[in-house]
Design an enzyme around this catalytic site. Structure first.
Site, mmCIF file in Angstrom:
data_model
loop_
_atom_site.group_PDB
_atom_site.id
_atom_site.type_symbol
_atom_site.label_atom_id
_atom_site.label_comp_id
_atom_site.label_asym_id
_atom_site.label_seq_id
_atom_site.Cartn_x
_atom_site.Cartn_y
_atom_site.Cartn_z
ATOM 1 N N PRO A 1 -61.873 -14.030 60.286
ATOM 2 C CA PRO A 1 -62.272 -12.622 60.460
ATOM 3 C C PRO A 1 -63.588 -12.462 61.226
ATOM 4 O O PRO A 1 -64.602 -13.044 60.855
ATOM 5 C CB PRO A 1 -62.443 -12.146 59.013
ATOM 6 C CG PRO A 1 -62.837 -13.383 58.260
ATOM 7 C CD PRO A 1 -62.108 -14.519 58.917
ATOM 8 N N ASP B 1 -64.485 -9.330 58.616
ATOM 9 C CA ASP B 1 -65.551 -9.853 57.768
ATOM 10 C C ASP B 1 -66.631 -8.775 57.699
ATOM 11 O O ASP B 1 -67.257 -8.473 58.718
ATOM 12 C CB ASP B 1 -66.099 -11.138 58.397
ATOM 13 C CG ASP B 1 -66.922 -11.946 57.421
ATOM 14 O OD1 ASP B 1 -66.944 -11.613 56.233
ATOM 15 O OD2 ASP B 1 -67.563 -12.918 57.866
ATOM 16 N N TRP C 1 -70.111 -16.150 53.439
ATOM 17 C CA TRP C 1 -69.157 -17.167 53.870
ATOM 18 C C TRP C 1 -68.116 -17.448 52.788
ATOM 19 O O TRP C 1 -67.011 -17.920 53.097
ATOM 20 C CB TRP C 1 -69.889 -18.458 54.239
ATOM 21 C CG TRP C 1 -70.622 -18.346 55.539
ATOM 22 C CD1 TRP C 1 -71.955 -18.130 55.713
ATOM 23 C CD2 TRP C 1 -70.056 -18.417 56.849
ATOM 24 N NE1 TRP C 1 -72.256 -18.074 57.051
ATOM 25 C CE2 TRP C 1 -71.111 -18.251 57.771
ATOM 26 C CE3 TRP C 1 -68.766 -18.619 57.331
ATOM 27 C CZ2 TRP C 1 -70.907 -18.278 59.149
ATOM 28 C CZ3 TRP C 1 -68.557 -18.648 58.705
ATOM 29 C CH2 TRP C 1 -69.620 -18.473 59.598
ATOM 30 N N GLN D 1 -67.914 -23.578 63.472
ATOM 31 C CA GLN D 1 -67.260 -23.258 62.201
ATOM 32 C C GLN D 1 -66.985 -24.500 61.354
ATOM 33 O O GLN D 1 -66.499 -24.392 60.235
ATOM 34 C CB GLN D 1 -65.970 -22.478 62.444
ATOM 35 C CG GLN D 1 -66.182 -21.120 63.087
ATOM 36 C CD GLN D 1 -67.110 -20.232 62.283
ATOM 37 O OE1 GLN D 1 -67.082 -20.231 61.053
ATOM 38 N NE2 GLN D 1 -67.958 -19.465 62.966
ATOM 39 N N TRP E 1 -66.597 -21.381 58.636
ATOM 40 C CA TRP E 1 -65.283 -21.021 58.082
ATOM 41 C C TRP E 1 -64.418 -22.233 57.776
ATOM 42 O O TRP E 1 -63.771 -22.302 56.733
ATOM 43 C CB TRP E 1 -64.576 -20.076 59.050
ATOM 44 C CG TRP E 1 -63.363 -19.415 58.499
ATOM 45 C CD1 TRP E 1 -63.260 -18.718 57.339
ATOM 46 C CD2 TRP E 1 -62.066 -19.393 59.102
ATOM 47 N NE1 TRP E 1 -61.968 -18.250 57.171
ATOM 48 C CE2 TRP E 1 -61.229 -18.644 58.248
ATOM 49 C CE3 TRP E 1 -61.540 -19.904 60.283
ATOM 50 C CZ2 TRP E 1 -59.891 -18.406 58.551
ATOM 51 C CZ3 TRP E 1 -60.205 -19.665 60.579
ATOM 52 C CH2 TRP E 1 -59.392 -18.929 59.717
ATOM 53 N N LYS F 1 -76.931 -21.963 77.655
ATOM 54 C CA LYS F 1 -76.373 -21.044 76.674
ATOM 55 C C LYS F 1 -76.535 -19.615 77.177
ATOM 56 O O LYS F 1 -77.566 -19.256 77.741
ATOM 57 C CB LYS F 1 -77.102 -21.213 75.335
ATOM 58 C CG LYS F 1 -76.497 -20.411 74.200
ATOM 59 C CD LYS F 1 -77.243 -20.690 72.889
ATOM 60 C CE LYS F 1 -76.647 -19.867 71.753
ATOM 61 N NZ LYS F 1 -77.356 -20.106 70.481
ATOM 62 N N LYS G 1 -78.746 -12.551 76.474
ATOM 63 C CA LYS G 1 -79.151 -11.344 77.194
ATOM 64 C C LYS G 1 -80.498 -11.522 77.872
ATOM 65 O O LYS G 1 -80.730 -11.029 78.972
ATOM 66 C CB LYS G 1 -79.197 -10.153 76.223
ATOM 67 C CG LYS G 1 -77.829 -9.726 75.713
ATOM 68 C CD LYS G 1 -77.932 -8.562 74.753
ATOM 69 C CE LYS G 1 -76.559 -8.173 74.219
ATOM 70 N NZ LYS G 1 -76.635 -7.070 73.229
#
Length: 962
Positions: free
Chosen positions: A40, A79, A511, A549, A553, A586, A589
Site C-alpha cells: 500500500p 497505507d 509498518w 522494502q 514491507w 539520486k 527536488k
C-alpha cells in the site's frame, strides 16, 4: 513519429467503456487462484516515476497469470497511518513539537490526518489508470478503517498470548523531532554518510597529576552523560609520556593517535590490569553522589565490544545513550541518569546548554574541553549516521521504555520461512534480506504519537495489571465507534484489584499496519476465514516493491506471519532497484533532477516507459533514467507498427489466420522459419515468466520483433508480389498468425499497443475476442518447431553477416551486384537458403564447393568449420546493374516521401543528358518499372512534385514522380 500517447488514450477509453478489466477478472479460470498483494502506498504525497517502475512490474505478472487461466484478485490498498502523515499535517498547521499537537487537540489533529491521506488520491488513481496498472481501486483496503484495526488488535493479542509481546527499558533509536522511538528496520532506511568532528578526550586519572586515560568519541554530545570507560581484557595497552604528560591507550593505535609526536614508552600491560582504575568526572555534577550505584561510576571496566579498529582502544561509556553502554551498565550496575530530554535537548543537569539541541552544541562541548585542557585532538571522521526516515532529523540512541515484539526468539523460523521464498534477484535472499534476518532485533512497536493504530493494552494504575484486547466485542463497542485516539483513550476498564485500567497512550509502528495486510485486508479472523485458513488468499504467489522494502514491507510481512505461526506470507518477490538520474545521482527536488512521469508518458507513451523499465537492466539493479534512452525504446514499437501496417496492406477480411493448422504444408522456407521461431518464442517467454524473469521475457520479444522486421518481412516482399494467390495468401496467413501470438505475449508488458494491434487484427479475423486481455496465453505448437529449418536459417544468416563484412572490407556497396559467393566446406544448406543468401548479398549465385581456384580474386573469411568467399570483381555488366539498383532505390525513396502504397502505379519520369544512362534505362526499363511499381517510366522535361538528383561517376540524372 507515431503519437503513442494519443493512441493509448483511445485504448483507455475502450477499456473503460467495455469494462475490460472486470471482464478479465470474470473470465474462465480453470487453474484456480493466483494470489497477488499490493503493497500500500500513502496518498498524501504525489506519485513519482519510481512508482511507475513498481506498478509496471506489479502489473505484468498478474496479467500473465490471468491469461494463463488463473483468477488474480488485484485489491488496491492505502497505507494511511504514521509519521509520514503526521509530519505533513504538522507542516500544514505550523506545529513544531508534540506539545503543539496536544495544544491543538488530538481529535482535531487526527481529523486533519485522516483528510490528509487522501490529498493526492485522484492523482494516484489517474496515474495508475494511465499506465495500465489494473488494480481494483473501487474496493481497496484502508489501514485506518475500524475493521482493519480490529484485525490488527487480534494479531497483537495472539502475539501476546504466545509470550512475544513485552515492555522493555532499552536504548533504542529516538527521533527528537518526532519525539518517538523507531524500530531497527525503520532506522535501516535512514542511514546517511556524514563527516563530523571526532574527538580524543583526556580523562584525568584520580590522584595522579598529569596522568590521563585517552578515549575517543564520534558523539561529543554524550560526554556529559559519561559514567565509565571500557577496555578489552586481552588488549595490549601502554603508558606513554609526551611533553610532561602521561597517557594510557592501546598499543596497536599508538602510532596513529600520537603520529608526529616525540613520546616515550613508559609501561606496557593488558587491559585487565586497568580494570578498577578511577578517574575524575568529565562534567562534575551531572551524575550525583545521591544517584543509585554512584559508587560504581567513573571507573574502568572490561567489555567485549572494545576493539582496536579505531579510536584509542578505550571506549567512553554513557549508559543511557548506547546499546553496548547500556548492556554494560546493566551488567555491572552503573548509574542510569538522563542528561538529555526526549526532544534531544539537554536538561537541567547540564545547565550551560540546557534547552539546546545536543547535536547543535557539539562544537561548544569540544571548545569547553579545550578550555579545561581535557581535549587531546579533533579529527574529521566519515561514518554512517542514522537519520529519521521521514523528517531527516539526526537520531539519538536513547534509553527508554518501549513495547516490543520478541522477534529475536523466532530468528531461526524467520530464516526457515525465507528459504521458501523465490527472490528476484536471487542474491537478495541470502544477502541483503538474509543477513538482516540473521541479525534480527526485537521489534520496537510503540510510538509516542497520535495518528496510528492504538496499541490495545490497558494497564491498571493501582496494581499495574495488564490486559491486551483483541476485538471490539471485548470492549462492547459497536462498529461505528472510532477506534482512534482520543476516543479509544476514553474507554476505561475495571481491574480485579478494584482499580481502573486505562489504555497506554502509544500507537503502533505504521509498518505493522502494512505488514499485517494479508490478514487485515480480509478482516481476519472476524470474516473471510477461509481466505487465510484454506489458502484462498494466503500466502501471496507474487509481490514486488523496491529494494528498500527489505527493511520495510518485505520484512514486516514476514515478521508478522512468523509471529502468528502462519509460515511464509509470499512465495515470489521481484525486488526492484532505485531510479537515479542519467548521471547516477539520486533524484531530488533540490538538485532539480526529478523526472515528471506525466511528461514522459505524454511524450513517449506509457508502454514505452514500461518497456524501458523492463529491459534497461536486471530488476534489482539501480536504473539510470535518461530520456534519450527512453526515446530509443520507442523504436521497437515503431518497428512493430510498421510490420503491422505492412500486413494490413495485403490481409483481406476473409483471411482467417487461425485456420493454419499444419506448418508442414507451408511452401516458403521463410514462412516455415518464422512459424518455428514464433513458437520457440512462446516456449521461451512462458518459461522465463514462470520464473519471474521479466527482463529476459521482454528482451526475447524485442529480439523477435527485430528478426520479424529485418529478416522475415523484408525478405518476404517477393511473396506478396507473387502473381500466384496461394503464395501471397500463405504469407499473410503466416504473418497474421505470428502477430496474433506476438501481441498475446506482449499484452502483460505493453498492454496498449498489444490491444491496438489485436483490435485491428479482429477486423481480419472475426473469431477473435473483444480484447487481447480476454485472450488465453498462447501455447507453443511443437509440430511447428522445425529444428532443421531453424539451424539452416541461422547458418544462412551467419553466412550473410560474414559476406557483408567482406563487402565492407573491399569497399563495395550492397547495391552493387557481384557475380558470386562460395561456401567452402560441408554446409547443410538447401537451395532455398542459397537463394536467400544470394538475394541478400546481391550476387548472381551462391555455391557450396570443396575448394576454389584463383583465390586472388576472392575475399575470404572463416565461419566455424567452413569458409565464406566473395568474388569482388566488378564487370561492366555488374556495374550497370548496380546503377539500376541505385535508380530503383532513389525512386522508391521518393514514393515513400509521397506516401504512396505498393499498389499505387504513378508515372515516373527521368531527365538526363548522359547517353550512357539513357541507353541503360532503355535496356533495363522493365526491371525499373517492376522494381518501382511504376505505371509508366517516361523521359520527360516537365516538372514533378517529388524529385531527386543522382550523380553516378559524374553522369547526372534527375528522377521524379508526377
Amino acid at each position: 513519429m507515431i503519437n503513442f500517447s494519443d493512441k493509448e488514450q483511445e485504448i483507455l477509453k475502450f477499456w473503460q467503456e467495455h469494462d475490460i478489466f472486470k471482464k478479465s477478472l470474470a473470465k474462465n479460470s480453470p487453474k484456480g487462484n493466483f494470489i497477488f498483494y499490493e503493497g500500500p502506498p500513502t496518498a498524501n504525497g504525489r506519485p513519482g516515476i519510481h512508482h511507475v517502475l513498481a506498478r509496471a512490474f506489479k502489473d505484468a505478472i498478474p496479467r500473465f497469470r490471468t491469461m494463463q487461466g488463473y483468477y488474480v484478485e488485484r485489491k488496491a490498498g492505502w497505507d494511511t497511518h504514521g509519521l509520514p502523515v503526521e509530519l505533513e499535517v504538522e507542516k500544514k498547521l505550523g506545529l513544531k513539537h508534540k506539545m503543539d499537537v496536544e495544544k491543538y487537540g488530538i481529535k482535531e489533529f487526527n481529523e486533519q490526518c485522516k483528510a490528509s491521506v487522501w490529498q493526492y488520491k485522484e492523482e494516484w488513481e489517474k496515474l495508475t489508470n494511465r499506465i495500465g496498472f489494473w488494480v481494483d481501486l473501487a474496493d481497496p483496503y484502508i489501514t485506518y478503517n475500524n475493521d482493519y484495526i480490529e484485525s490488527l488488535w487480534w494479531i497483537i493479542k495472539q502475539i501476546h498470548e504466545q509470550g512475544h509481546l513485552y515492555k522493555g527499558h532499552k536504548v533504542i533509536p529516538q527521533c527528537p523531532r518526532c519525539e518517538t522511538a523507531l524500530s531497527s528496520h525503520e532506522v535501516a532506511q535512514g542511514y546517511r554518510k556524514v563527516t563530523e568532528e571526532s574527538i580524543y578526550i583526556k580523562f584525568k586519572i584520580k590522584n595522579k597529576p598529569n596522568e590521563y586515560i585517552l578515549a575517543w568519541t564520534t558523539t561529543p554530545w554524550t560526554l556529559p552523560g559519561n559514567v565509565a570507560l571500557a577496555v578489552g581484557e586481552d588488549i595490549d595497552y601502554v603508558v606513554v609520556e609526551d611533553n610532561g604528560q602521561k597517557y594510557i591507550l592501546a598499543k596497536d593505535l599508538l602510532n596513529k593517535v600520537l603520529s608526529g609526536k616525540e613520546y616515550k614508552l613508559v609501561q606496557e600491560f593488558k587491559g585487565k590490569d586497568l580494570v578498577g582504575l578511577e578517574y575524575e568526572p568529565l562534567f562534575p555534577g551531572v551524575i550525583k553522589e545521591t544517584d543509585k550505584n554512584y559508587q560504581n561510576a567513573f571507573k574502568v571496566y572490561a567489555a567485549d565490544f572494545v576493539s582496536t579498529e579505531d579510536g584509542t582502544g578505550i571506549v567512553h561509556t554513557a549508559v543511557m545513550y548506547g546499546v553496548d553502554d547500556y548492556n554494560l551498565g546493566e551488567k555491572i550496575g552503573l548509574p542510569k541518569v538522563h542528561s538529555v530530554n526526549l526532544d534531544g535537548t539537554f536538561n537541567e543537569l547540564v545547565p550551560q546548554w540546557q534547552g539546546k539541541f545536543v547535536k547543535n552544541v557539539e562544537k561548544e562541548i569540544t571548545a569547553d574541553l579545550k578550555d579545561r585542557e581535557l581535549l587531546f585532538a579533533v579529527v574529521p571522521y566519515e561514518h554512517d549516521y542514522p537519520f529519521c526516515w521521514r523528517c531527516n532529523t539526526p537520531l539519538l540512541y536513547y534509553a527508554k521504555d518501549s513495547w516490543y515484539f520478541k522477534v529475536s526468539a523466532l530468528a531461526k523460523q524467520l530464516l526457515k520461512n525465507n528459504e521458501q521464498i523465490n527472490w528476484v534477484p536471487e542474491h537478495i535472499k541470502e544477502g541483503r534480506f538474509g543477513e538482516w534476518l540473521k541479525e534480527v532485533k526485537d521489534w520496537a512497536i510503540s510510538r509516542e504519537r497520535y495518528w496510528g493504530t492504538p496499541i490495545p493494552i490497558w494497564q491498571c494504575a493501582k496494581c499495574a495489571e495488564t490486559k491486551v484486547i483483541g476485538s471490539r466485542q471485548e470492549l462492547n463497542l459497536d462498529d461505528n465507534f472510532d477506534l482512534h485516539r482520543p476516543f479509544i483513550d476514553e474507554i476505561k476498564l475495571p481491574c480485579k484489584c478494584g482499580g481502573e485500567m486505562q489504555r497506554i497512550s502509544e500507537v503502533m509502528d505504521c509498518w505493522f499496519d502494512s505488514g499485517s495486510m494479508p490478514f487485515a485486508q480480509n478482516h481476519y479472523p472476524f470474516e473471510n476465514k477461509e481466505n487465510i485458513d484454506k489458502g484462498k488468499a494466503y500466502p501471496a504467489d507474487f509481490i514486488s516493491e523496491a529494494v528498500d522494502q527489505t527493511r520495510g514491507w518485505f520484512y514486516t510481512l514476514l515478521a508478522v506471519a512468523t509471529l502468528l505461526g502462519k509460515g511464509t506470507p509470499y512465495k515470489n518477490v521481484i525486488c526492484l532497484g532505485h531510479i537515479l538520474d542519467k548521471n547516477g545521482q539520486k533524484m531530488s527536488k533540490s538538485k532539480g533532477n526529478v523526472v515528471d512521469p506525466w511528461i514522459m508518458i505524454d511524450k513517449y507513451g506509457a508502454d514505452s516507459l514500461r518497456w524501458h523499465f523492463y529491459t534497461i537492466n536486471q530488476p534489482g539493479e539501480p536504473k539510470r533514467f535518461d530520456e534519450q534512452a527512453l526515446k530509443e525504446t520507442t523504436r521497437i514499437f515503431m518497428t512493430l507498427g510498421n510490420i503491422f501496417r505492412f500486413y494490413q496492406m495485403f490481409a483481406g477480411r476473409t483471411d482467417n489466420f487461425l485456420e493454419i493448422k499444419d506448418a508442414g504444408k507451408l511452401h516458403n522456407v521463410l514462412n516455415k522459419w518464422i512459424a518455428a521461431k514464433s513458437n520457440v518464442l512462446i516456449t521461451e517467454v512462458t518459461e522465463v515468466l514462470e520464473h519471474y524473469d521479466i527482463i529476459n521475457a521482454a528482451r526475447k520479444i524485442e529480439e523477435f520483433i527485430n528478426d520479424l522486421s529485418v529478416w522475415y518481412v523484408r525478405r518476404s516482399r517477393d511473396q506478396f508480389k507473387d502473381k500466384n494467390p496461394e503464395t501471397s495468401q500463405e504469407f499473410t496467413a503466416v504473418l497474421g498468425r505470428v502477430l496474433f501470438d506476438l501481441v498475446r505475449l506482449m499484452a502483460p508488458f505493453a498492454p496498449f499497443i498489444s490491444e491496438d494491434i489485436y483490435r485491428q487484427l479482429n477486423k481480419n479475423c472475426a473469431a477473435l475476442k473483444e480484447s487481447v486481455h480476454l485472450e488465453d496465453w498462447p501455447e507453443a505448437n511443437k509440430h511447428w518447431i522445425n529444428e532443421k529449418v531453424l539451424q539452416q536459417m541461422e547458418l544462412a544468416r551467419k553466412v550473410v553477416e560474414v559476406a557483408h563484412a567482406l563487402r565492407a572490407k573491399a569497399g563495395i556497396k550492397v547495391r552493387q551486384p557481384l557475380a558470386s559467393a562460395i561456401i567452402i566446406g560441408k554446409a547443410d544448406l538447401a537451395a532455398d537458403y542459397l537463394e536467400i543468401i544470394a538475394d541478400e548479398l546481391n550476387v548472381e549465385k551462391v555455391d557450396i564447393l570443396g575448394k576454389i581456384d584463383n583465390q586472388e580474386a576472392w575475399e575470404l573469411a572463416e565461419l566455424g568449420n567452413i569458409q565464406v568467399a566473395l568474388d569482388t570483381r566488378i564487370t561492366p555488366d555488374l556495374k550497370d546493374r548496380g546503377v539500376v539498383r541505385e535508380i530503383i532505390r532513389t525512386i522508391n525513396s521518393l514514393r515513400k516521401t509521397a506516401g504512396l502504397k505498393p499498389t499505387d502505379k504513378p508515372t515516373e519520369i527521368y531527365q538526363t543528358k548522359s547517353d550512357y544512362l539513357l541507353q541503360l534505362i532503355k535496356k533495363y526499363e522493365s526491371e525499373l518499372v517492376s522494381g518501382t511499381s511504376a505505371g509508366a517510366l517516361e523521359l520527360a522535361s516537365g516538372s514533378a512534385k517529388f524529385v531527386a538528383e543522382l550523380d553516378i561517376d559524374g553522369e547526372k540524372i534527375t528522377l521524379g514522380i508526377k
